[in-house]
Design a protein around this motif. Structure first.
Motif, PDB file in Angstrom:
ATOM      1  N   VAL A 404       0.782  -1.301  -0.060  1.00  0.00           N
ATOM      2  CA  VAL A 404       0.029  -0.096  -0.056  1.00  0.00           C
ATOM      3  C   VAL A 404       0.861   1.096   0.172  1.00  0.00           C
ATOM      4  N   TYR A 405       0.483   2.201  -0.915  1.00  0.00           N
ATOM      5  CA  TYR A 405       1.176   3.541  -0.609  1.00  0.00           C
ATOM      6  C   TYR A 405       0.294   4.684  -0.393  1.00  0.00           C
ATOM      7  N   GLN A 406       0.660   5.949  -0.277  1.00  0.00           N
ATOM      8  CA  GLN A 406       0.004   7.067  -0.036  1.00  0.00           C
ATOM      9  C   GLN A 406       0.895   8.172  -0.622  1.00  0.00           C
ATOM     10  N   LEU A 407       0.306   8.875  -1.493  1.00  0.00           N
ATOM     11  CA  LEU A 407       1.022   9.832  -2.175  1.00  0.00           C
ATOM     12  C   LEU A 407       0.894  11.353  -1.301  1.00  0.00           C
ATOM     13  N   ASP A 408       1.686  11.486  -0.524  1.00  0.00           N
ATOM     14  CA  ASP A 408       1.688  12.933   0.164  1.00  0.00           C
ATOM     15  C   ASP A 408       2.170  14.325  -0.383  1.00  0.00           C
ATOM     16  N   ARG A 409       3.073  13.851  -1.563  1.00  0.00           N
ATOM     17  CA  ARG A 409       3.660  15.181  -2.172  1.00  0.00           C
ATOM     18  C   ARG A 409       2.696  16.038  -2.797  1.00  0.00           C
ATOM     19  N   PRO A 410       2.800  17.305  -2.080  1.00  0.00           N
ATOM     20  CA  PRO A 410       1.770  18.424  -3.006  1.00  0.00           C
ATOM     21  C   PRO A 410       2.391  18.966  -4.036  1.00  0.00           C
ATOM     22  N   SER A 411       1.289  19.398  -5.067  1.00  0.00           N
ATOM     23  CA  SER A 411       1.705  19.675  -6.255  1.00  0.00           C
ATOM     24  C   SER A 411       2.517  20.919  -6.282  1.00  0.00           C
ATOM     25  N   PRO A 412       3.784  21.000  -6.864  1.00  0.00           N
ATOM     26  CA  PRO A 412       4.639  22.090  -6.830  1.00  0.00           C
ATOM     27  C   PRO A 412       4.136  23.202  -8.079  1.00  0.00           C
ATOM     28  N   VAL A 413       3.095  22.676  -8.791  1.00  0.00           N
ATOM     29  CA  VAL A 413       2.672  23.423  -9.685  1.00  0.00           C
ATOM     30  C   VAL A 413       1.556  24.523  -9.440  1.00  0.00           C
ATOM     31  N   TYR A 427       4.046  10.259 -12.049  1.00  0.00           N
ATOM     32  CA  TYR A 427       5.275   9.662 -11.606  1.00  0.00           C
ATOM     33  C   TYR A 427       5.200   8.178 -12.048  1.00  0.00           C
ATOM     34  N   VAL A 428       4.059   7.393 -12.147  1.00  0.00           N
ATOM     35  CA  VAL A 428       4.200   6.074 -12.442  1.00  0.00           C
ATOM     36  C   VAL A 428       4.752   5.959 -14.188  1.00  0.00           C
ATOM     37  N   PHE A 429       4.157   6.938 -14.836  1.00  0.00           N
ATOM     38  CA  PHE A 429       4.205   6.671 -16.172  1.00  0.00           C
ATOM     39  C   PHE A 429       5.148   7.461 -16.767  1.00  0.00           C
ATOM     40  N   GLY A 430       5.850   8.478 -15.939  1.00  0.00           N
ATOM     41  CA  GLY A 430       7.103   9.366 -16.419  1.00  0.00           C
ATOM     42  C   GLY A 430       6.711  10.365 -17.172  1.00  0.00           C
ATOM     43  N   THR A 431       5.377  10.783 -17.150  1.00  0.00           N
ATOM     44  CA  THR A 431       4.872  11.763 -18.029  1.00  0.00           C
ATOM     45  C   THR A 431       4.906  13.240 -17.250  1.00  0.00           C
ATOM     46  N   THR A 441       8.440  19.356 -13.104  1.00  0.00           N
ATOM     47  CA  THR A 441       9.587  18.221 -13.623  1.00  0.00           C
ATOM     48  C   THR A 441      10.827  18.585 -13.208  1.00  0.00           C
ATOM     49  N   GLY A 442      11.106  19.195 -11.951  1.00  0.00           N
ATOM     50  CA  GLY A 442      12.169  19.449 -10.797  1.00  0.00           C
ATOM     51  C   GLY A 442      12.900  18.084 -10.461  1.00  0.00           C
ATOM     52  N   TRP A 443      13.847  18.059  -9.841  1.00  0.00           N
ATOM     53  CA  TRP A 443      14.610  16.904  -9.516  1.00  0.00           C
ATOM     54  C   TRP A 443      13.738  15.846  -8.518  1.00  0.00           C
ATOM     55  N   ARG A 444      12.887  16.593  -7.769  1.00  0.00           N
ATOM     56  CA  ARG A 444      12.259  15.736  -6.848  1.00  0.00           C
ATOM     57  C   ARG A 444      11.279  14.722  -7.371  1.00  0.00           C
ATOM     58  N   ALA A 445      10.665  15.547  -8.603  1.00  0.00           N
ATOM     59  CA  ALA A 445       9.623  14.962  -9.353  1.00  0.00           C
ATOM     60  C   ALA A 445      10.386  13.733  -9.986  1.00  0.00           C
ATOM     61  N   ARG A 446      11.440  13.940 -10.716  1.00  0.00           N
ATOM     62  CA  ARG A 446      12.001  13.002 -11.339  1.00  0.00           C
ATOM     63  C   ARG A 446      12.495  11.832 -10.493  1.00  0.00           C
ATOM     64  N   ASP A 447      12.900  12.016  -8.938  1.00  0.00           N
ATOM     65  CA  ASP A 447      13.331  11.141  -8.324  1.00  0.00           C
ATOM     66  C   ASP A 447      12.219  10.364  -7.892  1.00  0.00           C
ATOM     67  N   ILE A 448      10.869  10.797  -7.575  1.00  0.00           N
ATOM     68  CA  ILE A 448       9.890  10.094  -7.171  1.00  0.00           C
ATOM     69  C   ILE A 448       9.493   9.343  -8.465  1.00  0.00           C
ATOM     70  N   VAL A 482       4.792   5.868   2.488  1.00  0.00           N
ATOM     71  CA  VAL A 482       4.364   7.223   1.967  1.00  0.00           C
ATOM     72  C   VAL A 482       5.342   8.074   1.244  1.00  0.00           C
ATOM     73  N   VAL A 483       4.879   8.674   0.321  1.00  0.00           N
ATOM     74  CA  VAL A 483       5.516   9.166  -0.891  1.00  0.00           C
ATOM     75  C   VAL A 483       5.336  10.685  -0.719  1.00  0.00           C
ATOM     76  N   GLY A 484       6.265  11.255   0.016  1.00  0.00           N
ATOM     77  CA  GLY A 484       6.355  12.838   0.508  1.00  0.00           C
ATOM     78  C   GLY A 484       7.267  13.837  -0.169  1.00  0.00           C
ATOM     79  N   GLU A 485       7.248  14.883  -0.031  1.00  0.00           N
ATOM     80  CA  GLU A 485       8.064  16.072  -0.621  1.00  0.00           C
ATOM     81  C   GLU A 485       9.575  15.706  -0.054  1.00  0.00           C
ATOM     82  N   ASP A 486       9.921  15.337   1.188  1.00  0.00           N
ATOM     83  CA  ASP A 486      10.842  15.363   1.824  1.00  0.00           C
ATOM     84  C   ASP A 486      11.741  13.985   1.821  1.00  0.00           C
TER      85      ASP A 486
END
Length: 512
Positions: A404-413, A427-431, A441-448, A482-486
């Protein structure tokens, strides 16, 4: 199979060079289909997998035949909205992205079903194009369009034997597509013994439903649902009420059912404006408990037995309803403690007194604003309980592993969006750069994205996510990634208080 394995022999080197030469010409071919080069992988778009008459089961399309171009998406299913895409009842097309269209490659296969509940949506959306996932995940990606709304799920069986399958035709389309994958994906470099289905929102609900359909048994070997669950299907009685509301909307009586076979598509789409007689809002069409195609509810009173041997990822976003209920729109305008309960009431699917709910949240989270309570309560009381039920039932039944996962990262957009419904898709499609992506499209988005692609592709490849730190879900610990910003980290039962609050009354599945 990676490149180093593939080039062990001189014959394999020659095959690889021939494949590269084809790519250089921008004209990859598999059987009768001529595809195209898409960001370094071969793309085959708009492959017909079946044909279907209105309100009839799909008939598989032969794989062999006259040469065909597969370089453009097929039309999408008729629906309200999405006017930028060509719509047609003739919409049973799929798309394939493959790193190497060679039978010897035998890569794992990821088959995607789109969201939009059962009423709208398409895989033609650039957010779900498969070239990045295919390349970065080293998998073959397939996406499927199908019949939806009244065309795919309208319940007409009470009006004659010719309509016997009508409540689940959209599901039969998906089963037909999975049979196409089983029979033909090896020609595109895929391994038919390692097929994973994944879907967001309604796509996830369709997968949960397939897990209770005998005709789908054995057609896929792992699954992932993203903010999409189906605890119960529509009962035939309520499904009939919805059909009657639809007929009234287009001005037909029950004695005029045969006219549905010849009415213009536009008239049937107009019928989707009917009000749902069971739950209110727009009329709902979804899978029906017909006791033949669907002989039981997917996750009630327990997890369907045929689903227990399928390893599965279940995920949700932390603030699902920020995508449905515009923070800049009328529902949130002027919101305060005096009207918060009234604003929450129409949005929840658990029958608890809204003023009591607000009082509980205020006591538990005294620093939260009315808006924060609104989105937390509507998410936990509407969009999330089904996922909890599915994960818990799988754990109780001793199913193959569940993660199970939970996306916590808020949109930077968009600072008001938070972590909303659909935000895990790019994030799953790389789009990340696609229209309607809120990931940035920053480094954090690319890493996630790199992490999520590895996790999902790993499940397709081995039956376990490709992320060693992701431990399986158990009860009562309820381990969650938990997939967060940090950070991306494991936590036990991260929304325990909210889960327990909303579990004090039964969850009402949309579509009952």
């Amino acid at each position: 199979m990676d490149r180093r394995t593939f080039v062990r022999s001189g014959a394999a080197v020659g095959a690889l060079l021939a494949s590269q030469a084809t790519f250089a010409q921008g004209d990859p071919r598999v059987g009768r289909y001529r595809g195209m080069n898409a960001s370094g992988v071969a793309a085959f778009l708009g492959i017909r997998y079946a044909r279907a008459a209105r309100f009839a089961p799909p008939v598989p399309e032969p794989f062999a035949g006259e040469p065909l171009s597969a370089t453009a998406f097929g039309p999408i299913a008729p629906q309200r909205g999405l006017g930028d895409f060509a719509q047609s009842e003739d919409c049973l097309f799929l798309n394939v992205w493959t790193p190497d269209a060679d039978r010897r490659a035998r890569r794992a296969v990821m088959v995607y079903f789109h969201g939009g509940a059962y009423n709208s949506g398409t895989v033609t959306d650039p957010l779900t194009h498969g070239q990045h996932l295919a390349a970065q995940g080293d998998v073959v990606v397939v996406s499927v369009n199908q019949r939806i709304n009244v065309f795919g799920y309208g319940w007409l069986a009470p009006f004659g034997e010719r309509f016997a399958d009508s409540g689940n035709l959209g599901q039969l389309d998906l089963i037909c597509a999975l049979r196409w994958v089983r029979d033909n994906i090896a020609a595109f470099g895929g391994d038919p013994s390692r097929v994973m289905v994944f879907g967001q929102s309604g796509g996830g609900a369709k997968i949960a439903t397939l897990m209770a359909m005998p005709a789908a048994d054995g057609l896929f070997h792992s699954a992932a649902t993203m903010s999409g669950q189906q605890v119960t299907a529509s009962g035939p009685g309520n499904a009939l009420k919805r059909t009657r509301a639809f007929l009234a909307q287009i001005g037909l009586g029950e004695g005029d059912i045969e006219a549905l076979l010849t009415l213009p598509v536009e008239r049937l789409v107009e019928g989707l404006e009917a009000t749902d007689p069971v739950l209110g809002g727009g009329v709902y069409f979804g899978p029906v408990l017909d006791m033949t195609n669907l002989p039981r509810h997917p996750f009630w009173p327990d997890a369907a037995p045929q689903s227990l041997r399928i390893p599965m990822i279940l995920g949700n976003t932390a603030q699902e309803t920020r995508a449905f209920i515009n923070p800049r729109g009328p529902v949130l305008e002027g919101i305060d403690w005096s009207n918060l309960a009234q604003r929450i009431a129409p949005q929840i699917k658990v029958d608890l007194a809204p003023d009591w709910v607000v009082a509980q949240y205020r006591a538990q989270f005294p620093a939260w604003s009315p808006e924060e309570v609104f989105y937390a309560a509507t998410t936990a009381g509407r969009s999330w309980p089904g996922q909890v039920i599915e994960a818990d039932e799988r754990a109780k039944a001793g199913a193959e592993k569940t993660w199970v996962y939970q996306l916590d990262r808020p949109s930077p957009v968009d600072p008001l969006r938070g972590a909303a419904h659909t935000d895990d898709i790019p994030y799953v499609f790389g789009t990340l750069a696609a229209p309607r992506s809120y990931s940035g499209t920053g480094w954090r988005a690319r890493d996630i994205s790199k992490t999520m692609i590895a996790a999902f592709a790993g499940l397709a490849r081995t039956g376990r996510p490709g992320l060693a730190a992701w431990t399986p879900y158990t009860v009562p610990a309820r381990e969650t990634l938990v997939v967060g910003e940090d950070a991306i980290a494991m936590r036990d039962d991260p929304r325990r208080w909210q889960r327990e609050l909303w579990a004090t009354a039964p969850y009402i599945q949309p579509g009952i």
